[in-house]
Design a protein around this motif. Sequence first.
Motif, PDB file in Angstrom:
ATOM      1  N   UNK A  11       0.814  -1.223   0.000  1.00  0.00           N
ATOM      2  CA  UNK A  11       0.000   0.000   0.000  1.00  0.00           C
ATOM      3  C   UNK A  11       0.843   1.268   0.000  1.00  0.00           C
ATOM      4  N   UNK A  12       2.127   1.140   0.347  1.00  0.00           N
ATOM      5  CA  UNK A  12       2.982   2.313   0.465  1.00  0.00           C
ATOM      6  C   UNK A  12       3.140   2.699   1.921  1.00  0.00           C
ATOM      7  N   UNK A  13       4.267   3.299   2.228  1.00  0.00           N
ATOM      8  CA  UNK A  13       4.542   3.705   3.604  1.00  0.00           C
ATOM      9  C   UNK A  13       3.576   4.800   4.041  1.00  0.00           C
ATOM     10  N   UNK A  14       3.403   5.793   3.185  1.00  0.00           N
ATOM     11  CA  UNK A  14       2.578   6.950   3.534  1.00  0.00           C
ATOM     12  C   UNK A  14       1.127   6.565   3.792  1.00  0.00           C
ATOM     13  N   UNK A  15       0.589   5.682   2.951  1.00  0.00           N
ATOM     14  CA  UNK A  15      -0.830   5.310   3.071  1.00  0.00           C
ATOM     15  C   UNK A  15      -1.098   4.307   4.178  1.00  0.00           C
ATOM     16  N   UNK A  16      -0.056   3.603   4.618  1.00  0.00           N
ATOM     17  CA  UNK A  16      -0.233   2.634   5.694  1.00  0.00           C
ATOM     18  C   UNK A  16      -0.293   3.370   7.023  1.00  0.00           C
ATOM     19  N   UNK A  17      -1.324   3.111   7.788  1.00  0.00           N
ATOM     20  CA  UNK A  17      -1.460   3.752   9.094  1.00  0.00           C
ATOM     21  C   UNK A  17      -1.163   2.736  10.203  1.00  0.00           C
ATOM     22  N   UNK A  18      -0.929   3.251  11.387  1.00  0.00           N
ATOM     23  CA  UNK A  18      -0.752   2.370  12.541  1.00  0.00           C
ATOM     24  C   UNK A  18      -2.004   1.529  12.732  1.00  0.00           C
ATOM     25  N   UNK A  19      -3.157   2.142  12.502  1.00  0.00           N
ATOM     26  CA  UNK A  19      -4.426   1.419  12.629  1.00  0.00           C
ATOM     27  C   UNK A  19      -4.489   0.236  11.653  1.00  0.00           C
ATOM     28  N   UNK A  20      -4.007   0.433  10.418  1.00  0.00           N
ATOM     29  CA  UNK A  20      -3.971  -0.667   9.439  1.00  0.00           C
ATOM     30  C   UNK A  20      -3.122  -1.813   9.959  1.00  0.00           C
ATOM     31  N   UNK A  21      -1.985  -1.481  10.551  1.00  0.00           N
ATOM     32  CA  UNK A  21      -1.044  -2.507  11.023  1.00  0.00           C
ATOM     33  C   UNK A  21      -1.650  -3.300  12.176  1.00  0.00           C
ATOM     34  N   UNK A  22      -2.187  -2.596  13.185  1.00  0.00           N
ATOM     35  CA  UNK A  22      -2.720  -3.311  14.360  1.00  0.00           C
ATOM     36  C   UNK A  22      -3.967  -4.111  14.007  1.00  0.00           C
ATOM     37  N   UNK A  23      -4.730  -3.590  13.059  1.00  0.00           N
ATOM     38  CA  UNK A  23      -5.936  -4.323  12.621  1.00  0.00           C
ATOM     39  C   UNK A  23      -5.528  -5.641  11.966  1.00  0.00           C
ATOM     40  N   UNK A  24      -4.482  -5.607  11.151  1.00  0.00           N
ATOM     41  CA  UNK A  24      -4.028  -6.804  10.439  1.00  0.00           C
ATOM     42  C   UNK A  24      -3.506  -7.859  11.413  1.00  0.00           C
ATOM     43  N   UNK A  25      -2.823  -7.438  12.492  1.00  0.00           N
ATOM     44  CA  UNK A  25      -2.271  -8.421  13.444  1.00  0.00           C
ATOM     45  C   UNK A  25      -3.186  -8.652  14.641  1.00  0.00           C
ATOM     46  N   UNK A  26      -4.308  -7.953  14.624  1.00  0.00           N
ATOM     47  CA  UNK A  26      -5.342  -8.155  15.643  1.00  0.00           C
ATOM     48  C   UNK A  26      -4.845  -7.873  17.064  1.00  0.00           C
ATOM     49  N   UNK A  27      -4.231  -6.684  17.230  1.00  0.00           N
ATOM     50  CA  UNK A  27      -3.849  -6.226  18.564  1.00  0.00           C
ATOM     51  C   UNK A  27      -4.362  -4.802  18.756  1.00  0.00           C
ATOM     52  N   UNK A  28      -4.390  -4.371  20.002  1.00  0.00           N
ATOM     53  CA  UNK A  28      -4.848  -3.017  20.305  1.00  0.00           C
ATOM     54  C   UNK A  28      -3.788  -2.001  19.884  1.00  0.00           C
ATOM     55  N   UNK A  29      -4.230  -0.790  19.555  1.00  0.00           N
ATOM     56  CA  UNK A  29      -3.294   0.252  19.148  1.00  0.00           C
ATOM     57  C   UNK A  29      -2.309   0.579  20.279  1.00  0.00           C
TER      58      UNK A  29
END
Length: 198
Positions: A11-29
């Motif tokens: 998706x690109x570094x800029x478009x990837x958010x912390x929320x996207x990352x935690x959602x994908x690994x299923x952990x809290x922000x």
Amino acid sequence: MDTALELFLSAGYEKTTVQDIVKRVNVAQGTFYYYFPSKEALLEAIFARYAKNMVTHIQSCHLENATVLEKLQLLISHFYKLCYSGEPGLIATVLYKEKQGELINKVWRQLQVIAAPLFKSILEQGNQEGVTQVIHIDETLSFFAGIIAALLEATSPTEFGHESDPTIIKNKLAIAGKLIETLFGAPAGSIHLEAPTS
């Protein structure tokens, strides 16, 4: 880190958010921020991991019987290949496209810092054996990093995709090898760079 790397590349570094990352690994922000203060810190950790793995790999190559020039050749080749075609190279391509120059410089310096102790020990041994002639090692390594950075840029001029003409690539690699030999005071023809195969 693996999930973030996948997202940065797709998706690109800029478009990837912390929320996207935690959602994908299923952990809290909050869990993310417990380990990393920011998305940038996570990117730096990814680069650090690859650089440390490279140094560990080289140190585990049983180089006790290798000459200084063989050690230097191995380290330079691995360093270039890591930055050119490894995950750090792929991420750098994404960052270049997004015009993240400051961030590229930051993670690039981080790679240098991690690899510097190994370079220093090899160059110190080379100086003692008379194979290399480096008076100011830290300053010399800064120039070495500049040569590699210039080489990376010179071999990927087309929309940040790597140069495709094999003759041009070969010429640029030969020039970089001669510059590195001169910089380290190494014998002519002792450093050979090859374009990594994908």
